[in-house]
Design a protein around this motif. Structure first.
Motif, short mmCIF file in Angstrom:
data_model
loop_
_atom_site.label_atom_id
_atom_site.label_comp_id
_atom_site.label_asym_id
_atom_site.label_seq_id
_atom_site.Cartn_x
_atom_site.Cartn_y
_atom_site.Cartn_z
N MET A 269 0.60 -1.17 -0.09
CA MET A 269 -0.30 -0.06 0.16
C MET A 269 0.90 1.14 0.15
SD MET A 269 -2.53 -1.56 3.49
CE MET A 269 -1.14 -1.75 3.71
N GLY A 270 0.49 2.23 -0.86
CA GLY A 270 1.30 4.02 -0.93
C GLY A 270 1.58 3.94 -2.05
N ARG A 271 2.19 3.95 -3.04
CA ARG A 271 2.49 5.06 -3.99
C ARG A 271 3.72 4.24 -4.38
NH1 ARG A 271 3.45 9.74 -6.81
NH2 ARG A 271 5.56 9.89 -8.02
N HIS A 272 3.46 3.45 -6.03
CA HIS A 272 3.74 2.63 -6.38
C HIS A 272 4.18 2.70 -7.98
CE1 HIS A 272 1.53 0.57 -3.51
NE2 HIS A 272 1.69 -0.61 -3.62
N TYR A 273 5.16 2.69 -8.98
CA TYR A 273 4.96 2.23 -10.45
C TYR A 273 3.30 1.93 -10.42
CZ TYR A 273 10.33 3.07 -10.54
OH TYR A 273 11.13 3.89 -9.93
N SER A 274 3.13 1.71 -11.60
CA SER A 274 2.10 1.15 -12.17
C SER A 274 2.60 0.10 -12.58
CB SER A 274 1.10 2.56 -13.56
OG SER A 274 1.64 2.13 -14.63
N VAL A 275 1.46 -0.55 -13.00
CA VAL A 275 1.52 -1.92 -13.20
C VAL A 275 1.69 -2.15 -14.67
CG1 VAL A 275 0.30 -4.69 -13.80
CG2 VAL A 275 0.71 -3.56 -11.28
N LEU A 276 1.16 -1.30 -15.71
CA LEU A 276 1.40 -1.38 -16.81
C LEU A 276 2.66 -0.56 -17.17
CD1 LEU A 276 -0.79 -0.66 -19.61
CD2 LEU A 276 -0.48 2.48 -18.68
N HIS A 277 3.61 0.66 -16.85
CA HIS A 277 4.58 0.79 -16.45
C HIS A 277 5.53 -0.35 -16.23
CE1 HIS A 277 8.10 2.79 -16.21
NE2 HIS A 277 8.63 2.48 -15.18
N GLY B 279 14.77 -2.42 -19.69
CA GLY B 279 13.65 -1.36 -19.26
C GLY B 279 13.40 0.21 -19.66
N LEU B 280 12.58 0.66 -19.32
CA LEU B 280 11.85 1.68 -20.20
C LEU B 280 12.42 3.31 -19.70
CD1 LEU B 280 8.96 1.98 -22.04
CD2 LEU B 280 7.89 2.68 -20.09
N ILE B 281 13.45 3.59 -20.64
CA ILE B 281 14.69 4.55 -19.94
C ILE B 281 15.32 5.29 -21.20
CG2 ILE B 281 15.24 3.38 -18.45
CD1 ILE B 281 17.63 1.83 -19.63
N TRP B 282 16.14 5.95 -21.58
CA TRP B 282 16.48 6.59 -22.54
C TRP B 282 16.64 5.73 -24.04
CZ3 TRP B 282 19.97 6.78 -26.14
CH2 TRP B 282 20.79 7.77 -26.84
N GLY B 283 16.34 6.19 -25.35
CA GLY B 283 16.63 5.58 -26.13
C GLY B 283 15.28 4.97 -26.30
N HIS B 284 14.50 4.32 -26.06
CA HIS B 284 12.88 3.18 -26.12
C HIS B 284 12.06 4.57 -26.63
CE1 HIS B 284 14.29 -0.26 -24.38
NE2 HIS B 284 15.17 0.35 -23.45
N ALA B 285 11.71 3.33 -27.66
CA ALA B 285 10.10 4.77 -27.98
C ALA B 285 9.02 4.93 -27.48
CB ALA B 285 10.13 4.29 -29.89
N LEU B 286 8.76 3.98 -27.00
CA LEU B 286 7.38 3.87 -25.86
C LEU B 286 7.65 4.83 -24.71
CD1 LEU B 286 6.26 0.30 -26.63
CD2 LEU B 286 5.55 2.03 -27.21
N ASN B 287 8.61 5.26 -24.57
CA ASN B 287 9.06 6.14 -23.41
C ASN B 287 9.10 7.91 -23.67
OD1 ASN B 287 10.26 7.22 -20.45
ND2 ASN B 287 12.26 7.34 -22.13
N TYR B 288 8.92 7.82 -25.63
CA TYR B 288 9.43 9.11 -25.77
C TYR B 288 7.54 9.20 -26.58
CZ TYR B 288 13.62 8.68 -26.98
OH TYR B 288 15.13 8.36 -26.55
N PHE B 289 7.09 7.98 -26.74
CA PHE B 289 5.41 7.53 -26.88
C PHE B 289 4.27 7.87 -26.23
CE2 PHE B 289 7.74 6.54 -31.64
CZ PHE B 289 8.10 7.84 -31.65
N ASP C 30 1.58 8.01 -22.20
CA ASP C 30 1.55 8.17 -21.49
C ASP C 30 2.01 8.14 -20.21
OD1 ASP C 30 0.36 10.34 -20.09
OD2 ASP C 30 -1.82 9.34 -20.32
N GLY C 31 3.67 9.84 -19.63
CA GLY C 31 3.84 9.82 -18.73
C GLY C 31 3.29 10.09 -17.00
N THR C 32 2.05 10.01 -17.24
CA THR C 32 1.09 10.77 -16.42
C THR C 32 1.04 9.48 -15.13
OG1 THR C 32 -0.83 10.90 -17.50
CG2 THR C 32 0.26 12.63 -17.47
N VAL C 33 1.11 8.09 -15.77
CA VAL C 33 1.06 7.02 -15.50
C VAL C 33 2.00 6.13 -15.18
CG1 VAL C 33 -1.69 7.29 -16.15
CG2 VAL C 33 0.26 5.80 -17.65
N LEU C 34 2.80 6.90 -14.81
CA LEU C 34 3.98 6.17 -14.41
C LEU C 34 4.55 5.29 -12.72
CD1 LEU C 34 6.98 5.49 -14.62
CD2 LEU C 34 8.05 7.26 -14.32
N ARG C 35 3.26 6.08 -12.17
CA ARG C 35 3.40 6.15 -10.76
C ARG C 35 2.08 6.72 -10.43
NH1 ARG C 35 8.82 8.47 -11.15
NH2 ARG C 35 10.17 7.22 -10.42
N LEU C 36 1.57 5.79 -9.16
CA LEU C 36 -0.24 6.41 -8.52
C LEU C 36 0.18 5.95 -7.33
CD1 LEU C 36 -1.89 3.07 -10.73
CD2 LEU C 36 -1.90 6.32 -11.46
#
Length: 339
Positions: free
Chosen positions: A113-121, A131-141, A143-149
């Motif tokens: 319980m608390g603040r987590h990375y989303s399961v989607l991420h 991992g979803l970091i620099w250099g990955h197209a999906l890190n650019y494309f 929606d970054g607002t659902v990275l953590r919840l």
């Protein structure tokens, strides 16, 4: 009497030893990652020093306590840092990367319980090499607002003959359930093959519910490890303002001795508005000095459609703003150290 004292002293030492075994932590861990970045947007070039390029700079604490019967209490507190300036990451939050407490059991799984990375991420990260970091197209494309919840419950099941699943529920804690999130996923592993999927629904506003889907697969061929991920976003907004899109990425990791060459290519396409997609190609080379320290260099390029402004995001920070239709190219060189 002397023997009684000896037995008593031994019992105290034994109890202390067992207590030390029953509780682990707090364990201090972290990453310091900094590099020089040269970015060209259209005809304009800038050079800067940035933090958290391939790994988000951080410091954290974690630990657990044995409660018996295989059950453990556990916790993680992890803050992000911009070590080029000393500022806190994630908008200045104290423990903005992760902050949770809960329980785990090998038979029943893990609930926190608390603040987590989303399961989607987590799913996106699992099916992009490294991992979803620099250099990955999906890190650019994506929606970054659902990275953590925030205000979230996260459950992770044990492995059942290669099959596992995760489920997350985030409480928006606002009127009309605004901000509420439901996010399940599953993964299946069979030898060197792994596949998975995740779905997320977020009640963003009273008039708009967003729905995200991710499908992924990876296979380790030995000389080369490859991954493929597919991502969709749908919303209830009018076409003129909709963010709906499809995107995919194929990535590969090529070991070169102890060093690694990383490659990734991906495309995005807007589903509601014309010319709101783009494509990205990246490569990175890591020179591994030790298990904890590596030097890296890389090059990433984004070709935006006429009405798109995607940018090169790092592992921990959003990239520079890009005017619609501009091409973006970025070269990096840095060092990453974990502890």
């Amino acid at each position: 009497m002397q023997k009684i004292r000896q037995v008593g002293a031994f019992s105290l030492l034994l109890g202390a030893a067992l207590g030390a075994q029953a509780q682990s932590g707090p364990t201090l861990f972290g990453v310091v990652d900094t590099g020089v970045v040269s970015t060209r947007i259209g005809a304009t070039r800038t050079t800067s020093m940035d933090s958290g390029i391939i790994l988000g700079s951080r410091v954290g604490f974690r630990g657990n306590e044995d409660l018996g019967g295989g059950t453990q209490a556990l916790y993680t507190l992890e803050m992000g840092l911009n070590n080029d300036t000393g500022a806190l990451g994630q908008g200045g939050l104290g423990f903005g990367r992760q902050a949770f407490v809960g329980f785990s059991n090998p038979r029943f799984g893990r609930l926190t319980m608390g603040r987590h990375y989303s399961v989607l991420h987590t799913t996106l990260s699992a099916y992009t090499e490294g991992g979803l970091i620099w250099g990955h197209a999906l890190n650019y494309f994506r929606d970054g607002t659902v990275l953590r919840l925030d205000n979230s419950l996260r459950y992770e099941s044990p492995d059942f003959a290669g099959l596992s699943f995760k489920l997350m529920k985030a409480f928006g804690e606002q009127a009309d359930s605004t901000g509420n999130v439901v996010n399940p996923s599953f993964d299946y592993r069979n030898g060197k093959l792994k596949i998975g999927a995740s779905f997320m629904q977020r009640h963003k506003t009273a008039a708009n519910t967003e729905r995200y889907t991710t499908l992924g697969g990876s296979y380790d061929f030995g000389p080369v490890s490859t991954s493929l991920a597919y991502y969709t976003l749908r919303d209830d907004l009018p076409n003129a303002t909709s963010l709906a899109r499809n995107a995919y990425e194929i990535s590969a990791a090529v070991p070169l001795g102890t060093n690694v060459l990383w490659l990734a290519y991906g495309e995005a396409k807007g589903k509601a508005r014309a010319d709101t997609g783009g494509s990205s190609l990246s490569l990175r080379y890591d020179y591994v000095l030790s298990k904890r320290t590596r030097l890296y260099t890389g090059y990433s390029i984004i070709r935006n459609d006429r009405n798109a402004g995607f940018t090169v995001n790092s592992a921990s920070n959003a990239g520079p703003a890009v005017a619609a239709g501009n091409r973006v190219a970025q070269a990096i060189a840095g060092v990453s150290h974990s502890f």
